[in-house]
Design an enzyme around this catalytic site. Structure first.
Site, short mmCIF file in Angstrom:
data_model
loop_
_atom_site.label_atom_id
_atom_site.label_comp_id
_atom_site.label_asym_id
_atom_site.label_seq_id
_atom_site.Cartn_x
_atom_site.Cartn_y
_atom_site.Cartn_z
N GLY A 128 -7.45 26.15 15.92
CA GLY A 128 -6.15 25.51 15.79
C GLY A 128 -5.81 24.74 17.05
N GLN A 165 -0.49 20.72 23.26
CA GLN A 165 -1.70 21.07 24.01
C GLN A 165 -2.48 19.83 24.46
OE1 GLN A 165 -3.01 24.13 20.89
NE2 GLN A 165 -3.88 24.94 22.79
N CYS A 169 -6.85 31.11 23.04
CA CYS A 169 -6.19 29.81 22.96
C CYS A 169 -6.98 28.81 23.80
CB CYS A 169 -4.78 29.96 23.52
SG CYS A 169 -3.84 28.42 23.53
N LEU A 170 -7.15 27.61 23.26
CA LEU A 170 -7.89 26.58 24.01
C LEU A 170 -7.19 26.24 25.32
CD1 LEU A 170 -8.99 24.20 21.10
CD2 LEU A 170 -10.38 25.90 22.31
N HIS A 197 0.64 31.25 15.77
CA HIS A 197 0.20 30.90 17.13
C HIS A 197 0.46 29.41 17.40
CE1 HIS A 197 -2.91 31.16 20.51
NE2 HIS A 197 -2.72 29.86 20.37
N GLU A 198 0.09 28.56 16.45
CA GLU A 198 0.24 27.11 16.66
C GLU A 198 1.72 26.68 16.64
OE1 GLU A 198 -2.20 25.71 17.87
OE2 GLU A 198 -3.64 27.23 17.26
N HIS A 218 3.39 27.18 19.88
CA HIS A 218 3.17 26.11 20.87
C HIS A 218 4.27 25.06 20.80
CE1 HIS A 218 -0.65 26.95 22.85
NE2 HIS A 218 -1.25 27.19 21.69
NI NI Z 1 -3.11 28.13 21.45
#
Ligand code: NI
Length: 178
Positions: free
Chosen positions: A46, A51, A100-101, A142-143, A146
């Protein structure tokens, strides 16, 4: 198509809330394509627009991949791009090991709702309605977090959170030095 730079903690842009997308046009669809390409290249499931430094309410996800020994029920396997997503219903509780990236090299268990209903728009501006459980429900929460300027570290206990953030800040400082 282009690979975008993924911001990492403690970049302050990750802590800012995103604003609604007003117009769904070709420029936005280009951003969606670039976000998918960036997410797949980084082997993530995701990615949210903040991000990549775009403070708009837009997420992409593809939760089809999973660990070989993972016996939990499969979510609908399908890539999603969701514009202006909102969680309209939540149910139950689930604990999932998240990464998470934007927080490379760290994973931890997070409490989430086990089922969520999400509404938003698809890449053509048409209404989208998703009922999700398991990994897809976790990904969505989660997304969407953000978009509020919240990362999964913010969901850990206060003590753990301050320990982990301190460590990651120190690591980022060290890496920024010449
Ligand atoms: Ni993330």
């Amino acid at each position: 198509m282009a690979l975008l730079e993924i911001l990492t903690f403690p970049d302050p842009r990750l802590a800012q809330p995103a604003t609604n997308v007003e117009v769904v046009d070709d420029a936005l669809r280009q951003l969606i394509d670039d976000m998918f390409e960036t997410m797949y290249a980084a082997e993530g499931v995701g990615l949210a627009a903040p991000q990549v430094g775009v403070l708009k309410r837009l997420i992409v996800l593809d939760c089809g991949e999973r660990e070989k020994d993972d016996q939990r029920p499969l979510p609908p396997v399908q890539p999603y791009a969701i514009i202006n997503p909102t969680i309209v219903a939540k149910e139950g509780e689930i604990v999932w090991e998240e990464g998470c990236l934007s927080v490379p090299g760290y994973t931890d268990e997070v409490n989430r709702a086990a089922k969520v209903t999400v509404k938003g728009l698809d890449r053509n501006g048409q209404p989208l309605h998703i009922e999700a459980e398991g990994l897809l429900a976790v990904c969505l929460q989660h997304e969407i977090d953000h978009l509020e300027g919240t990362i999964f570290l913010d969901r850990l206990s206060r003590l753990k959170q301050s320990m982990v953030k301190k460590k990651l800040r120190k690591k980022a400082e060290e890496e920024a030095r010449p």
